[in-house]
Design an enzyme around this catalytic site. Structure first.
Site, PDB file in Angstrom:
ATOM      1  N   MET A  76     100.877  40.264 -66.624  1.00  0.00           N
ATOM      2  CA  MET A  76      99.816  41.281 -65.775  1.00  0.00           C
ATOM      3  C   MET A  76      98.459  41.198 -66.989  1.00  0.00           C
ATOM      4  SD  MET A  76     101.896  44.712 -65.745  1.00  0.00           S
ATOM      5  CE  MET A  76     100.360  45.681 -65.206  1.00  0.00           C
ATOM      6  N   HIS A  77      97.449  41.615 -66.430  1.00  0.00           N
ATOM      7  CA  HIS A  77      96.003  42.040 -67.191  1.00  0.00           C
ATOM      8  C   HIS A  77      95.137  40.692 -67.126  1.00  0.00           C
ATOM      9  CE1 HIS A  77      98.096  45.389 -68.296  1.00  0.00           C
ATOM     10  NE2 HIS A  77      98.857  44.728 -69.403  1.00  0.00           N
ATOM     11  N   ASP A 232     104.700  42.093 -63.849  1.00  0.00           N
ATOM     12  CA  ASP A 232     106.409  41.763 -64.217  1.00  0.00           C
ATOM     13  C   ASP A 232     107.129  42.716 -64.321  1.00  0.00           C
ATOM     14  OD1 ASP A 232     104.701  42.290 -66.476  1.00  0.00           O
ATOM     15  OD2 ASP A 232     104.982  40.547 -67.528  1.00  0.00           O
TER      16      ASP A 232
END
Length: 478
Positions: A76-77, A232
């Site tokens: 992520m991110h 995830d």
């Protein structure tokens, strides 16, 4: 058949399942992380494509003519910055990159971010990374036409579509998590508009179709749908069946996650707990996140020149914590500290501290960081009745026994098989292709239940109290 692709930090994994969710084939390809400066963590999106090609080449040996859907899971991110022609402008700034800590602090000081997203603006999130690029790389920022999360760059390659889904988008600091939509107000706060954002779908919905050229390359039929997928942890939750309120798992991967499904939006940003959309419609989840779990063990293994599996395999039965303590803040910490500057430490070292004692201290330190996450979740009213264990660290019985004892909760170990992000992504592909829902995200068969060692409860409680005291002490030193 259905394919799940999970874009991790250290590798990309693919899994092929049939309509009964039986695993037919697995494949993987490694990835490396570039750290050009302290606190930086980057990857080239071209490496993700190469890894996906390698994984699909391996899966194609199974024969993919029966594939109906592909699902995506991913780290992520990450800020993947594209120009107006969809060319990548710079290496992707990853989730564990802390360079934007000043920008995160500035954005978090704006009360709209916590009010709308339900979360602290952490340095690892996407919005402060864009603010950092604007401040330090203005020529690149001026060319940014689109911002994608890592797995959604894979989707662009697979389908030609700019699409994200709710669970991953919730970690950008631009999503109205309760409304499950981009916030124009927060985008404007970082000089962006909705035009720079991908279209949003639910994780179990169709996001596009596989490009015909790729279908032909690997022998897939035409019109294979690509599901929205999940970040995830949300995808892993779908994989292990943690999709209903009260269900939870602990993930011992590069980072560590304590994940609990909820049936409503219950933000509590002051706790540093993440409150995100789940990968399924009308569902949310809470997470406590630590930045180094197996990453800490692997660091220690390199330090002492031994493989991690050998270190943990030699420990025997669970022992009471010794004098040595380890604080696993190798690159800052999220829950509950929200501190990008804090760094790790060993304390209580003495002549008697040998390699095994150091190994136990590292496992205990990560365990106590997870206990801190449990306490933060508890502050929001979330209670854990049991925990499923996933991730590479779940291969260590010693570690799982320590977690069960420190958190005073049984730990359930799934039977052999992959029930992580790739499997969850494949389940989301099945949902998108068939219209099935959460009912197919069942719990996996449980091989063993690891109970708390009641005779060691007080010893772990005492050690955790010392850990918290050491945590307080080192914050002023690092």
């Amino acid at each position: 058949m259905y394919i799940g692709l999970d874009l991790g930090t250290s590798g990309l994994k693919g899994i092929l399942i049939d309509e009964g969710q039986r695993v037919l084939a697995e494949a993987s390809a490694p990835l490396t992380v570039s750290r050009p400066h302290e606190g930086w963590s980057e990857q080239s999106p071209a490496d993700w494509i190469a890894a996906a090609e390698a994984v699909m080449d391996q899966l194609a040996a199974q024969g993919l003519a029966g594939v109906k859907g592909i699902g995506l899971s991913g780290q992520m991110h990450g800020a993947t910055l594209l120009d107006a022609s969809d060319e990548v402008l710079r290496p992707c700034i990853l989730w564990n990159d802390t360079r934007s800590h000043a920008e995160a602090t500035e954005l978090d000081a704006d009360p709209r971010f916590r009010a709308i997203t339900g979360n602290i603006v952490f340095p690892g999130f996407t919005a402060p990374k864009l603010a950092w690029v604007a401040r330090h790389e203005p020529a690149i920022r001026a060319r940014v036409a689109r911002v994608l999360l890592p797995k959604d760059y894979l989707r662009l390659w697979l389908t030609g579509e700019h699409v994200a889904e709710m669970s991953d988008a919730a970690g950008t600091s631009w999503l109205d998590v309760g409304a499950r939509d981009w916030s124009d107000e927060l985008l404007a706060a970082t000089d962006l508009t909705r035009e720079a954002m991908p279209r949003l779908v639910e994780g179990s919905a169709v996001s596009g179709e596989l490009r015909p050229a790729l279908a032909a390359r690997w022998g897939l039929p035409q019109r294979v749908v690509v599901a929205g997928g999940g970040g995830d942890n949300a995808a892993s939750a779908v994989g292990v069946g943690v999709v209903r309120a009260g269900e939870a798992f602990v993930s011992l991967g590069t980072s560590g996650v304590l994940f609990a499904a909820t049936d409503g939006y219950q933000p509590a940003p002051e706790t540093a707990v993440h409150t995100f959309c789940h990968a399924l419609p009308e569902a949310w989840h809470q997470m406590g996140v630590i930045l180094a779990a197996t990453d800490a063990l692997n660091w220690y293994a390199r330090l002492v020149g031994q493989e991690a599996r050998v270190l943990t395999g030699d420990l025997g039965a669970l022992q009471a914590p010794g004098r040595a303590l380890f604080l696993p803040y190798l690159g800052g910490e999220r829950t509950p500290l929200n501190d990008a500057a804090i760094r790790g430490a060993f304390t209580g070292l003495e002549h008697a501290t040998d390699r095994a004692a150091g190994t136990r201290a590292v496992l205990e330190g990560v365990t106590f960081a997870i206990r801190d996450c449990r306490d933060a979740l508890a502050a929001t009213g979330t209670r854990l009745e049991s925990l499923l264990a996933v991730g590479g660290g779940s291969r260590s019985d010693y570690w799982l026994s320590a977690i069960a004892t420190a958190l005073d909760v049984p730990v359930l170990l799934p039977a052999a098989g992959d029930f992580g992000g790739a499997f969850g992504a494949a389940r989301l592909a099945l949902m998108a292709a068939t219209g099935a829902g959460a009912e197919i995200a069942t719990l996996p068969p449980i091989a063993r239940t690891i109970p708390p060692e009641r005779g060691l409860t007080s010893a772990f409680d005492d050690a955790h109290a010392r850990y918290r005291a050491a945590q307080t002490a080192i914050r002023s030193l690092t």
